[in-house]
Write a protein that holds these residues in place. Structure first.
Motif, PDB file in Angstrom:
ATOM      1  N   LYS A  19       0.829  -1.207   0.000  1.00 12.42           N
ATOM      2  CA  LYS A  19       0.000   0.000   0.000  1.00 12.42           C
ATOM      3  C   LYS A  19       0.867   1.262   0.000  1.00 12.42           C
ATOM      4  O   LYS A  19       0.618   2.209  -0.747  1.00 12.42           O
ATOM      5  N   LEU A  20       1.901   1.267   0.839  1.00 14.37           N
ATOM      6  CA  LEU A  20       2.775   2.440   0.897  1.00 14.37           C
ATOM      7  C   LEU A  20       3.632   2.577  -0.353  1.00 14.37           C
ATOM      8  O   LEU A  20       3.877   3.684  -0.828  1.00 14.37           O
ATOM      9  N   ALA A  22       2.719   1.630  -3.300  1.00 13.35           N
ATOM     10  CA  ALA A  22       1.784   2.135  -4.313  1.00 13.35           C
ATOM     11  C   ALA A  22       1.635   3.645  -4.202  1.00 13.35           C
ATOM     12  O   ALA A  22       1.651   4.358  -5.215  1.00 13.35           O
ATOM     13  N   ARG A  23       1.517   4.153  -2.998  1.00 11.89           N
ATOM     14  CA  ARG A  23       1.385   5.602  -2.812  1.00 11.89           C
ATOM     15  C   ARG A  23       2.639   6.337  -3.240  1.00 11.89           C
ATOM     16  O   ARG A  23       2.564   7.401  -3.853  1.00 11.89           O
ATOM     17  N   GLU A  24       3.801   5.795  -2.893  1.00 12.80           N
ATOM     18  CA  GLU A  24       5.060   6.445  -3.260  1.00 12.80           C
ATOM     19  C   GLU A  24       5.248   6.490  -4.776  1.00 12.80           C
ATOM     20  O   GLU A  24       5.753   7.467  -5.306  1.00 12.80           O
ATOM     21  N   LEU A  25       4.840   5.426  -5.462  1.00  3.51           N
ATOM     22  CA  LEU A  25       5.046   5.346  -6.913  1.00  3.51           C
ATOM     23  C   LEU A  25       3.860   5.867  -7.712  1.00  3.51           C
ATOM     24  O   LEU A  25       3.925   5.954  -8.939  1.00  3.51           O
ATOM     25  N   GLY A  26       2.759   6.172  -7.029  1.00  4.65           N
ATOM     26  CA  GLY A  26       1.579   6.682  -7.730  1.00  4.65           C
ATOM     27  C   GLY A  26       0.895   5.632  -8.579  1.00  4.65           C
ATOM     28  O   GLY A  26       0.421   5.927  -9.676  1.00  4.65           O
ATOM     29  N   ILE A  27       0.869   4.385  -8.073  1.00  7.12           N
ATOM     30  CA  ILE A  27       0.235   3.278  -8.790  1.00  7.12           C
ATOM     31  C   ILE A  27      -0.708   2.556  -7.837  1.00  7.12           C
ATOM     32  O   ILE A  27      -0.771   2.872  -6.653  1.00  7.12           O
ATOM     33  N   SER A  28      -1.439   1.576  -8.331  1.00  3.34           N
ATOM     34  CA  SER A  28      -2.385   0.848  -7.491  1.00  3.34           C
ATOM     35  C   SER A  28      -1.689  -0.268  -6.710  1.00  3.34           C
ATOM     36  O   SER A  28      -0.613  -0.737  -7.088  1.00  3.34           O
TER      37      SER A  28
END
Length: 90
Positions: A19-20, A22-28
């Motif tokens: 989850k984190l 995904a947030r850092e990379l701007g993906i799901s």
């Protein structure tokens, strides 16, 4: 290994969850899961823990593209976790 897989692997080595990452990379989250699955297959490993250990055993392999890498300091990872914790409290 693709650039995104390499970035994902670096974040795994820093202990971030899917989850984190995904947030850092701007993906799901599901995209991160696909990258993790691909990394396990490509590196012939069997767990996320083995991936993290691989990062520490092969630092030069991941340093090839340091100009595009996530921040190397722990502060960035800590900030990401703090943001996620704040969002989970909402």
């Amino acid at each position: 290994m693709t650039e995104r897989e390499r970035d994902t692997l670096k974040w795994i080595g820093r202990g971030l969850s899917n989850k984190l990452i995904a947030r850092e990379l701007g993906i799901s989250d599901s995209t991160v899961k696909v990258y993790v699955k691909n990394l396990l297959r490509k590196l012939d490993l069997h767990s996320r823990l083995e991936l993290a250990a691989w990062v520490y055993a092969h630092p030069l392999t991941l340093a090839r593209d340091a100009s595009r890498a996530p921040a190397e300091d722990a502060t960035s990872a800590k900030e990401a976790m703090t943001r996620a914790e704040k969002e989970s409290l909402r």
